[in-house]
Design an enzyme around this catalytic site. Structure first.
Site, PDB file in Angstrom:
ATOM      1  N   LYS A  84       0.850  -1.179   0.222  1.00  0.00           N
ATOM      2  CA  LYS A  84      -0.014  -0.004  -0.108  1.00  0.00           C
ATOM      3  C   LYS A  84       0.882   1.048  -0.075  1.00  0.00           C
ATOM      4  CE  LYS A  84      -2.262  -1.051   3.732  1.00  0.00           C
ATOM      5  NZ  LYS A  84      -1.258  -2.246   4.311  1.00  0.00           N
ATOM      6  N   ARG A 105      11.268  -1.059  11.038  1.00  0.00           N
ATOM      7  CA  ARG A 105      10.272  -0.622  11.813  1.00  0.00           C
ATOM      8  C   ARG A 105      10.233  -1.804  13.091  1.00  0.00           C
ATOM      9  NH1 ARG A 105       4.873   0.623   8.308  1.00  0.00           N
ATOM     10  NH2 ARG A 105       3.803  -0.841   9.802  1.00  0.00           N
ATOM     11  N   ARG A 154      12.095  -5.209   5.122  1.00  0.00           N
ATOM     12  CA  ARG A 154      11.672  -3.800   4.660  1.00  0.00           C
ATOM     13  C   ARG A 154      12.507  -2.771   5.457  1.00  0.00           C
ATOM     14  NH1 ARG A 154       5.617  -1.843   5.485  1.00  0.00           N
ATOM     15  NH2 ARG A 154       5.913  -2.507   7.473  1.00  0.00           N
ATOM     16  N   ARG A 172      -0.141  -9.045  13.483  1.00  0.00           N
ATOM     17  CA  ARG A 172      -0.756  -8.007  12.574  1.00  0.00           C
ATOM     18  C   ARG A 172      -1.817  -8.688  11.404  1.00  0.00           C
ATOM     19  NH1 ARG A 172       4.306  -4.861  10.613  1.00  0.00           N
ATOM     20  NH2 ARG A 172       3.020  -3.578   9.280  1.00  0.00           N
ATOM     21  N   ARG A 198      -9.851   1.097   8.622  1.00  0.00           N
ATOM     22  CA  ARG A 198      -9.329  -0.452   9.013  1.00  0.00           C
ATOM     23  C   ARG A 198     -10.129  -1.049   9.680  1.00  0.00           C
ATOM     24  NH1 ARG A 198      -3.599   0.418   8.751  1.00  0.00           N
ATOM     25  NH2 ARG A 198      -2.365  -1.571   9.445  1.00  0.00           N
TER      26      ARG A 198
HETATM   27  P1  AP5 Z   1       4.725  -1.649   1.801  1.00  0.00           P
HETATM   28  O1  AP5 Z   1       4.390  -0.842   0.485  1.00  0.00           O
HETATM   29  O2  AP5 Z   1       5.574  -0.823   2.656  1.00  0.00           O
HETATM   30  O3  AP5 Z   1       3.556  -2.251   2.292  1.00  0.00           O
HETATM   31  P2  AP5 Z   1       2.244  -1.523   3.277  1.00  0.00           P
HETATM   32  O4  AP5 Z   1       0.978  -2.243   2.748  1.00  0.00           O
HETATM   33  O5  AP5 Z   1       2.210  -0.149   3.178  1.00  0.00           O
HETATM   34  O6  AP5 Z   1       2.530  -2.248   4.458  1.00  0.00           O
HETATM   35  P3  AP5 Z   1       2.428  -1.746   5.817  1.00  0.00           P
HETATM   36  O7  AP5 Z   1       3.131  -2.485   6.913  1.00  0.00           O
HETATM   37  O8  AP5 Z   1       3.050  -0.355   5.962  1.00  0.00           O
HETATM   38  O9  AP5 Z   1       1.090  -1.565   6.272  1.00  0.00           O
HETATM   39  P4  AP5 Z   1       0.286  -1.749   7.646  1.00  0.00           P
HETATM   40  O10 AP5 Z   1      -1.154  -1.371   7.186  1.00  0.00           O
HETATM   41  O11 AP5 Z   1       0.632  -2.874   8.731  1.00  0.00           O
HETATM   42  O12 AP5 Z   1       1.098  -0.591   8.513  1.00  0.00           O
HETATM   43  P5  AP5 Z   1       0.605   0.799   8.746  1.00  0.00           P
HETATM   44  O13 AP5 Z   1       1.694   1.703   8.917  1.00  0.00           O
HETATM   45  O14 AP5 Z   1      -0.872   1.413   8.082  1.00  0.00           O
HETATM   46  O15 AP5 Z   1       5.714  -2.843   1.303  1.00  0.00           O
HETATM   47  C1  AP5 Z   1       6.000  -3.823   2.297  1.00  0.00           C
HETATM   48  C2  AP5 Z   1       7.625  -4.206   1.762  1.00  0.00           C
HETATM   49  O16 AP5 Z   1       7.396  -5.082   0.580  1.00  0.00           O
HETATM   50  C3  AP5 Z   1       8.562  -2.920   1.423  1.00  0.00           C
HETATM   51  O17 AP5 Z   1       9.707  -3.608   1.667  1.00  0.00           O
HETATM   52  C4  AP5 Z   1       8.517  -2.913  -0.075  1.00  0.00           C
HETATM   53  O18 AP5 Z   1       9.752  -2.321  -0.607  1.00  0.00           O
HETATM   54  C5  AP5 Z   1       8.224  -4.468  -0.626  1.00  0.00           C
HETATM   55  N1  AP5 Z   1       7.207  -4.366  -1.719  1.00  0.00           N
HETATM   56  C6  AP5 Z   1       6.277  -3.584  -2.180  1.00  0.00           C
HETATM   57  N2  AP5 Z   1       5.561  -3.876  -3.135  1.00  0.00           N
HETATM   58  C7  AP5 Z   1       6.481  -4.971  -3.742  1.00  0.00           C
HETATM   59  C8  AP5 Z   1       6.278  -5.781  -4.770  1.00  0.00           C
HETATM   60  N3  AP5 Z   1       5.396  -5.759  -5.782  1.00  0.00           N
HETATM   61  N4  AP5 Z   1       7.254  -7.084  -4.997  1.00  0.00           N
HETATM   62  C9  AP5 Z   1       8.070  -7.268  -4.090  1.00  0.00           C
HETATM   63  N5  AP5 Z   1       8.271  -6.384  -2.683  1.00  0.00           N
HETATM   64  C10 AP5 Z   1       7.316  -5.458  -2.398  1.00  0.00           C
HETATM   65  O19 AP5 Z   1       0.239   0.610  10.412  1.00  0.00           O
HETATM   66  C11 AP5 Z   1       1.001   0.232  11.510  1.00  0.00           C
HETATM   67  C12 AP5 Z   1       0.192   0.435  12.652  1.00  0.00           C
HETATM   68  O20 AP5 Z   1      -0.556   1.651  12.870  1.00  0.00           O
HETATM   69  C13 AP5 Z   1      -0.950  -0.570  13.025  1.00  0.00           C
HETATM   70  O21 AP5 Z   1      -0.653  -2.017  13.194  1.00  0.00           O
HETATM   71  C14 AP5 Z   1      -1.876   0.102  13.917  1.00  0.00           C
HETATM   72  O22 AP5 Z   1      -1.338  -0.162  15.124  1.00  0.00           O
HETATM   73  C15 AP5 Z   1      -1.716   1.268  13.653  1.00  0.00           C
HETATM   74  N6  AP5 Z   1      -2.795   2.084  12.709  1.00  0.00           N
HETATM   75  C16 AP5 Z   1      -2.652   2.520  11.227  1.00  0.00           C
HETATM   76  N7  AP5 Z   1      -3.530   2.731  11.023  1.00  0.00           N
HETATM   77  C17 AP5 Z   1      -4.583   2.491  11.769  1.00  0.00           C
HETATM   78  C18 AP5 Z   1      -5.998   2.424  11.679  1.00  0.00           C
HETATM   79  N8  AP5 Z   1      -6.851   3.138  10.675  1.00  0.00           N
HETATM   80  N9  AP5 Z   1      -6.962   2.185  12.628  1.00  0.00           N
HETATM   81  C19 AP5 Z   1      -6.366   1.857  13.732  1.00  0.00           C
HETATM   82  N10 AP5 Z   1      -4.859   1.677  13.924  1.00  0.00           N
HETATM   83  C20 AP5 Z   1      -4.150   2.031  12.814  1.00  0.00           C
END
Ligand code: AP5
Length: 217
Positions: free
Chosen positions: A13, A156, A123, A167, A88
């Protein structure tokens, strides 16, 4: 253009969000990045959410809705935005709808769980911008350094394997129901319904991006 990126942790994402925001000239609103900035700055919010995020659980809906409403009222969001990691929960999605925050597209990205674990444990991120890299799949030009600023990349806290598995569980229980929620809405006669797009996130970053663009236009 207003887009919601929907998918499990690690499906790409953040990676695709960055590219789509450049293409459509809209800001990326990542609730995860906003919370991590609060933790880095040691604000009251940061202190409140630090242990919750480190354990892989979700932050409360009230906190998230307040953050998002404030963010989308800023001038740079006037012509659209992309949500990465929001909504979410069903409560967040309903709250958006009640507040008349509508989006044009829901883009669901799908990747198998085993691939997600490999992606997240390899990552590296640039904390100030949210740019993401992977040691093998998407390496920076210089090992450990951000391509744009040259600053140090970090891992992270929630990217350890045990937290990643937690997660994924949280995603399956609390976020997966949003797929049905948005699919059903997209097929309704509501004038504010979003268009629903699904792509596989398993190809290269470029292939996934091309697939999304082709389906958006
Ligand atoms: P990446 O693009 O970083 O993936 P992502 O989907 O953004 O993953 P996240 O871990 O950031 O999502 P998340 O939803 O858990 O975290 P968030 O910060 O929102 O890609 C991942 C890896 O793969 C990278 O190394 C990239 O280079 C590689 N990659 C990408 N595309 C590729 C491809 N095609 N092929 C190969 N490799 C590839 O949330 C974190 C925490 O915040 C949550 O756990 C929660 O505690 C809190 N939080 C955030 N939002 C909310 C909400 N709305 N409600 C409640 N709690 C929340």
């Amino acid at each position: 253009m207003k887009i919601i990126l929907l998918g499990a942790p690690g499906v790409g994402k953040g990676t695709q969000g960055e590219l789509l925001c450049q293409k459509f000239n809209i800001p990326k609103i990542s609730t995860g990045d906003m919370l991590r900035t609060a933790i880095k700055d040691k604000t009251d919010l940061g202190l409140k959410v630090q242990s919750i995020m480190a354990s892989g659980q979700l932050v409360s809906d009230e906190i998230i809705m307040a953050l998002v409403k404030e963010r989308i009222s800023m001038p740079d969001a006037a012509n659209g935005y992309l949500f990465d990691g929001f909504p979410r929960t069903l409560v967040q999605a309903d709250s958006m709808r009640e507040s008349q925050i509508f989006c044009d597209y829901i883009v669901q990205i799908d990747v198998a769980d085993a691939e997600i674990v490999a992606r997240l444990t390899g990552r590296f991120v640039h904390p100030n911008s949210g740019r993401v890299y992977h040691t093998i799949y998407n390496p920076p030009k210089v090992l450990g350094k951000d391509d744009v600023t040259g600053e140090q990349l970090i891992q992270r806290e929630d990217d350890q394997k045990s937290t990643v598995l937690e997660r994924l569980k949280v995603y399956n229980n609390q976020t997966m129901p949003l797929i049905d929620y948005y699919l059903t809405w997209s097929k309704s006669s509501d004038i504010n319904k979003p268009k629903y797009i699904k792509v596989s996130g398993s190809g290269s970053v470029k292939d996934v991006y091309t697939d999304i663009i082709n389906k958006l236009t």
